[in-house]
Motif scaffolding. Structure first.
Motif, PDB file in Angstrom:
ATOM      1  N   MET A 141     -27.970-111.646  90.193  1.00  0.00           N
ATOM      2  CA  MET A 141     -27.784-113.126  89.444  1.00  0.00           C
ATOM      3  C   MET A 141     -27.204-113.406  88.727  1.00  0.00           C
ATOM      4  SD  MET A 141     -29.809-115.843  89.917  1.00  0.00           S
ATOM      5  CE  MET A 141     -30.865-115.685  91.650  1.00  0.00           C
ATOM      6  N   THR A 167     -32.245-110.407  92.596  1.00  0.00           N
ATOM      7  CA  THR A 167     -31.999-109.892  90.892  1.00  0.00           C
ATOM      8  C   THR A 167     -33.316-111.423  90.277  1.00  0.00           C
ATOM      9  OG1 THR A 167     -30.476-108.406  91.385  1.00  0.00           O
ATOM     10  CG2 THR A 167     -31.287-109.249  89.068  1.00  0.00           C
ATOM     11  N   GLN A 169     -34.227-113.407  86.536  1.00  0.00           N
ATOM     12  CA  GLN A 169     -33.927-113.246  84.857  1.00  0.00           C
ATOM     13  C   GLN A 169     -34.656-113.640  84.556  1.00  0.00           C
ATOM     14  OE1 GLN A 169     -29.870-115.393  85.824  1.00  0.00           O
ATOM     15  NE2 GLN A 169     -29.014-114.056  85.436  1.00  0.00           N
ATOM     16  N   GLY A 194     -31.025-110.276  82.079  1.00  0.00           N
ATOM     17  CA  GLY A 194     -30.675-111.616  81.790  1.00  0.00           C
ATOM     18  C   GLY A 194     -29.450-110.886  81.318  1.00  0.00           C
ATOM     19  N   ALA A 231     -36.188-103.275  86.086  1.00  0.00           N
ATOM     20  CA  ALA A 231     -34.394-102.764  85.970  1.00  0.00           C
ATOM     21  C   ALA A 231     -34.739-103.145  84.801  1.00  0.00           C
ATOM     22  CB  ALA A 231     -33.117-103.929  86.143  1.00  0.00           C
ATOM     23  N   THR A 232     -34.482-102.614  83.422  1.00  0.00           N
ATOM     24  CA  THR A 232     -34.341-102.161  82.137  1.00  0.00           C
ATOM     25  C   THR A 232     -34.099-101.213  81.071  1.00  0.00           C
ATOM     26  OG1 THR A 232     -35.411-102.925  80.022  1.00  0.00           O
ATOM     27  CG2 THR A 232     -36.961-102.563  81.794  1.00  0.00           C
ATOM     28  N   MET A 256     -31.783 -98.547  86.263  1.00  0.00           N
ATOM     29  CA  MET A 256     -30.686 -98.342  85.058  1.00  0.00           C
ATOM     30  C   MET A 256     -29.418 -97.816  85.569  1.00  0.00           C
ATOM     31  SD  MET A 256     -32.833 -96.155  82.567  1.00  0.00           S
ATOM     32  CE  MET A 256     -34.288 -96.418  81.605  1.00  0.00           C
ATOM     33  N   LEU A 257     -28.299 -99.478  84.873  1.00  0.00           N
ATOM     34  CA  LEU A 257     -27.116 -98.800  84.669  1.00  0.00           C
ATOM     35  C   LEU A 257     -26.619 -97.317  85.073  1.00  0.00           C
ATOM     36  CD1 LEU A 257     -26.501-101.922  83.212  1.00  0.00           C
ATOM     37  CD2 LEU A 257     -26.479-101.712  85.441  1.00  0.00           C
ATOM     38  N   ILE A 260     -25.908 -95.829  80.859  1.00  0.00           N
ATOM     39  CA  ILE A 260     -27.118 -95.887  80.240  1.00  0.00           C
ATOM     40  C   ILE A 260     -28.113 -95.634  80.428  1.00  0.00           C
ATOM     41  CG2 ILE A 260     -28.347 -98.141  79.837  1.00  0.00           C
ATOM     42  CD1 ILE A 260     -26.193 -99.076  79.995  1.00  0.00           C
ATOM     43  N   TYR A 278     -27.441 -97.745  89.153  1.00  0.00           N
ATOM     44  CA  TYR A 278     -27.079 -98.395  89.408  1.00  0.00           C
ATOM     45  C   TYR A 278     -25.481 -98.370  89.434  1.00  0.00           C
ATOM     46  CZ  TYR A 278     -24.064-103.233  89.877  1.00  0.00           C
ATOM     47  OH  TYR A 278     -23.068-104.205  90.118  1.00  0.00           O
ATOM     48  N   ARG A 292     -21.770-104.758  78.979  1.00  0.00           N
ATOM     49  CA  ARG A 292     -22.118-103.805  78.941  1.00  0.00           C
ATOM     50  C   ARG A 292     -22.093-102.966  77.310  1.00  0.00           C
ATOM     51  NH1 ARG A 292     -23.256-104.400  83.103  1.00  0.00           N
ATOM     52  NH2 ARG A 292     -24.348-106.492  81.928  1.00  0.00           N
ATOM     53  N   ASN A 299     -22.094 -99.179  71.542  1.00  0.00           N
ATOM     54  CA  ASN A 299     -20.851 -99.469  72.469  1.00  0.00           C
ATOM     55  C   ASN A 299     -19.376 -99.430  72.118  1.00  0.00           C
ATOM     56  OD1 ASN A 299     -23.426 -98.103  74.213  1.00  0.00           O
ATOM     57  ND2 ASN A 299     -22.570-100.089  75.648  1.00  0.00           N
TER      58      ASN A 299
HETATM   59  P1  FDA Z   1     -31.796-105.371  76.168  1.00  0.00           P
HETATM   60  O1  FDA Z   1     -30.585-106.016  76.436  1.00  0.00           O
HETATM   61  O2  FDA Z   1     -32.587-105.667  75.067  1.00  0.00           O
HETATM   62  O3  FDA Z   1     -31.834-103.279  75.321  1.00  0.00           O
HETATM   63  C1  FDA Z   1     -32.982-102.760  75.049  1.00  0.00           C
HETATM   64  C2  FDA Z   1     -32.529-101.453  74.846  1.00  0.00           C
HETATM   65  O4  FDA Z   1     -32.049-100.563  75.481  1.00  0.00           O
HETATM   66  C3  FDA Z   1     -31.374-101.431  73.387  1.00  0.00           C
HETATM   67  O5  FDA Z   1     -31.701-101.470  72.218  1.00  0.00           O
HETATM   68  C4  FDA Z   1     -31.102-100.131  74.020  1.00  0.00           C
HETATM   69  O6  FDA Z   1     -31.260 -98.656  73.367  1.00  0.00           O
HETATM   70  C5  FDA Z   1     -30.782-100.165  75.441  1.00  0.00           C
HETATM   71  N1  FDA Z   1     -29.682-100.737  75.512  1.00  0.00           N
HETATM   72  C6  FDA Z   1     -29.184-101.515  76.954  1.00  0.00           C
HETATM   73  N2  FDA Z   1     -28.161-102.187  76.830  1.00  0.00           N
HETATM   74  C7  FDA Z   1     -27.887-101.057  76.680  1.00  0.00           C
HETATM   75  C8  FDA Z   1     -26.293-100.932  77.000  1.00  0.00           C
HETATM   76  N3  FDA Z   1     -25.123-101.376  77.421  1.00  0.00           N
HETATM   77  N4  FDA Z   1     -25.525 -99.138  76.948  1.00  0.00           N
HETATM   78  C9  FDA Z   1     -26.719 -98.876  76.088  1.00  0.00           C
HETATM   79  N5  FDA Z   1     -28.084 -98.760  75.316  1.00  0.00           N
HETATM   80  C10 FDA Z   1     -28.396-100.035  75.772  1.00  0.00           C
HETATM   81  N6  FDA Z   1     -28.252-109.129  84.117  1.00  0.00           N
HETATM   82  C11 FDA Z   1     -27.830-109.768  85.583  1.00  0.00           C
HETATM   83  O7  FDA Z   1     -27.521-111.227  84.576  1.00  0.00           O
HETATM   84  N7  FDA Z   1     -27.855-110.423  86.294  1.00  0.00           N
HETATM   85  C12 FDA Z   1     -27.914-108.930  87.338  1.00  0.00           C
HETATM   86  O8  FDA Z   1     -27.561-109.266  88.500  1.00  0.00           O
HETATM   87  C13 FDA Z   1     -27.689-107.989  86.435  1.00  0.00           C
HETATM   88  N8  FDA Z   1     -28.540-106.733  87.534  1.00  0.00           N
HETATM   89  C14 FDA Z   1     -28.773-105.597  86.901  1.00  0.00           C
HETATM   90  C15 FDA Z   1     -28.866-104.862  87.523  1.00  0.00           C
HETATM   91  C16 FDA Z   1     -30.040-103.542  87.071  1.00  0.00           C
HETATM   92  C17 FDA Z   1     -30.259-102.307  88.017  1.00  0.00           C
HETATM   93  C18 FDA Z   1     -30.357-103.319  85.752  1.00  0.00           C
HETATM   94  C19 FDA Z   1     -30.542-101.893  84.436  1.00  0.00           C
HETATM   95  C20 FDA Z   1     -29.226-104.390  84.408  1.00  0.00           C
HETATM   96  C21 FDA Z   1     -28.703-105.232  85.469  1.00  0.00           C
HETATM   97  N9  FDA Z   1     -28.674-107.027  84.850  1.00  0.00           N
HETATM   98  C22 FDA Z   1     -28.361-107.705  85.429  1.00  0.00           C
HETATM   99  C23 FDA Z   1     -28.656-106.841  83.178  1.00  0.00           C
HETATM  100  C24 FDA Z   1     -29.855-106.859  82.351  1.00  0.00           C
HETATM  101  O9  FDA Z   1     -29.942-108.585  82.300  1.00  0.00           O
HETATM  102  C25 FDA Z   1     -29.171-106.593  81.110  1.00  0.00           C
HETATM  103  O10 FDA Z   1     -28.239-107.789  79.861  1.00  0.00           O
HETATM  104  C26 FDA Z   1     -29.462-105.532  80.728  1.00  0.00           C
HETATM  105  O11 FDA Z   1     -29.907-104.119  81.677  1.00  0.00           O
HETATM  106  C27 FDA Z   1     -29.903-105.548  79.146  1.00  0.00           C
HETATM  107  O12 FDA Z   1     -31.528-105.747  78.706  1.00  0.00           O
HETATM  108  P2  FDA Z   1     -31.408-104.163  78.841  1.00  0.00           P
HETATM  109  O13 FDA Z   1     -33.405-105.105  79.876  1.00  0.00           O
HETATM  110  O14 FDA Z   1     -31.750-102.602  78.789  1.00  0.00           O
HETATM  111  O15 FDA Z   1     -32.643-104.675  77.455  1.00  0.00           O
END
Ligand code: FDA
Length: 320
Positions: A141, A167, A169, A194, A231-232, A256-257, A260, A278, A292, A299
């Protein structure tokens, strides 16, 4: 995040969208290789072969994989066709390696920036080949200006090819209503918070309110037994799941990515939940890597260490 960290994250997100800076870095013989060292924390490499090597390794360790050739906003039709060919080769390679896994893509990489019809035609061409090899396709998305078009293409495609997913958001205010409609379509929903900077009238920032919305949307998917990828990397969300449901049901997975929190994904897999990594590859990593770094300011320090330190090998060994 502290105020300076939020400011740094906002600045990085806006730099990542700046085409002049992007093309300057891409053409710089000094900057590009340096930044690429930092990028290798989050991408498997420049080539399909490197991504497949990582995919096979991670699969062997008991995870599922979603592989994507990174790219978006391709506005020249010829480039969209080239990207579609790359995804075709990726799906064929999955078939040759008996990887019945997921190919992930952004619709604006394969035609949406030219026209919805082109994106739909290319997506369904890929879905047809993927279906024969038992491979599924997950569409990403993108910015809110594209949400309607992406959802429309997904709905049309998933009725013909149930293995095409989309996906969603959680940060967009419209998403809970979109979800109610998407429950009527067969494809998997990958639920994310998102990644794109959106105005307050369209989206929530990172906040307890956003986490609550994410949990409510995830609960709706689980209760309806809809295929879902949670996916978080957010620990509070992961803990809430474990408290509520223990091990995830078979129609759900954690995703997860690459690079990470691999150790946390390993724990979730050991507890019996289906877990997916991913894996992005390709030369267009600039925007992806900026996102990221922006979403986790620590990071930035890691990137600095990666840039000035010795060359790093692939991070796939961190998946045990
Ligand atoms: P949040 O950003 O609140 O982070 C929570 C905690 O996770 C942090 O405190 C840290 O501990 C850990 N963390 C998060 N990001 C990290 C990083 N970069 N490095 C290290 N630790 C980290 N978005 C979108 O808009 N369109 C899409 O198509 C996709 N596709 C997608 C696929 C998959 C498999 C994943 C996992 C994510 C996406 N995203 C995405 C990205 C998603 O929207 C989001 O920006 C990231 O997953 C980070 O958000 P969190 O849910 O991890 O929570």
């Amino acid at each position: 995040m502290t105020k300076p960290e939020v400011q740094a994250a906002t600045a990085l997100k806006s730099i990542s969208r700046n085409e002049t800076i992007k093309s300057y870095i891409r053409q710089s013989n000094e900057l590009y290789p340096l930044l690429r060292k930092a990028a290798l924390r989050f991408v498997t490499g420049d080539t399909r072969e490197e991504a497949l090597k990582a995919a096979e390794w991670i699969k062997m360790k008991g995870y599922h994989v979603a592989v994507e050739c990174i790219g978006e906003n391709t506005s020249i039709e010829q480039e969209c066709l080239k990207a579609t060919e790359e995804f075709k080769s990726l799906i064929e390679a999955f078939g040759q390696h008996a990887l019945k896994e997921t190919v992930s893509l952004d619709l604006s990489h394969i035609g949406l920036s030219v026209s919805s019809d082109l994106a739909y035609a290319n997506l369904t061409e890929l879905a047809e080949i993927a279906q024969c090899s038992g491979v599924s396709i997950m569409t990403g998305m993108e910015e809110s200006s594209k949400t309607d078009a992406i959802l429309q293409i997904y709905k049309k495609a998933s009725e013909r090819f149930p293995s095409v997913g989309v996906t969603l958001q959680a940060h967009l205010h419209r998403s809970p209503a979109d979800l109610q409609e998407l429950l009527h379509y067969p494809g998997k929903i990958r639920l994310v918070k998102g990644a794109y900077g959106e105005p307050a009238e369209l989206a929530l920032p990172r906040s307890p309110e956003l986490n609550l919305r994410y949990l409510e949307m995830a609960a709706a998917l689980l209760e309806n037994e809809h295929p879902v990828s949670l996916a978080t990397h957010d620990e509070s969300l992961l803990q809430e799941w474990t408290l509520r449901y223990g091990q995830l049901p078979s129609h759900a997975e954690f995703e997860m990515l690459y690079g990470i929190r691999p150790e946390r994904l390993s724990e979730l897999r050991a507890e019996g939940s289906r877990c997916k990594v991913y894996l992005p590859y390709g030369e267009e990593w600039y925007l992806y890597v900026c996102h990221r770094i922006a979403e986790h300011p620590e990071n930035l320090y890691r990137a600095l260490v990666d840039i000035i330190g010795p060359s790093t090998s692939s991070r796939m060994n961190s998946y045990n």
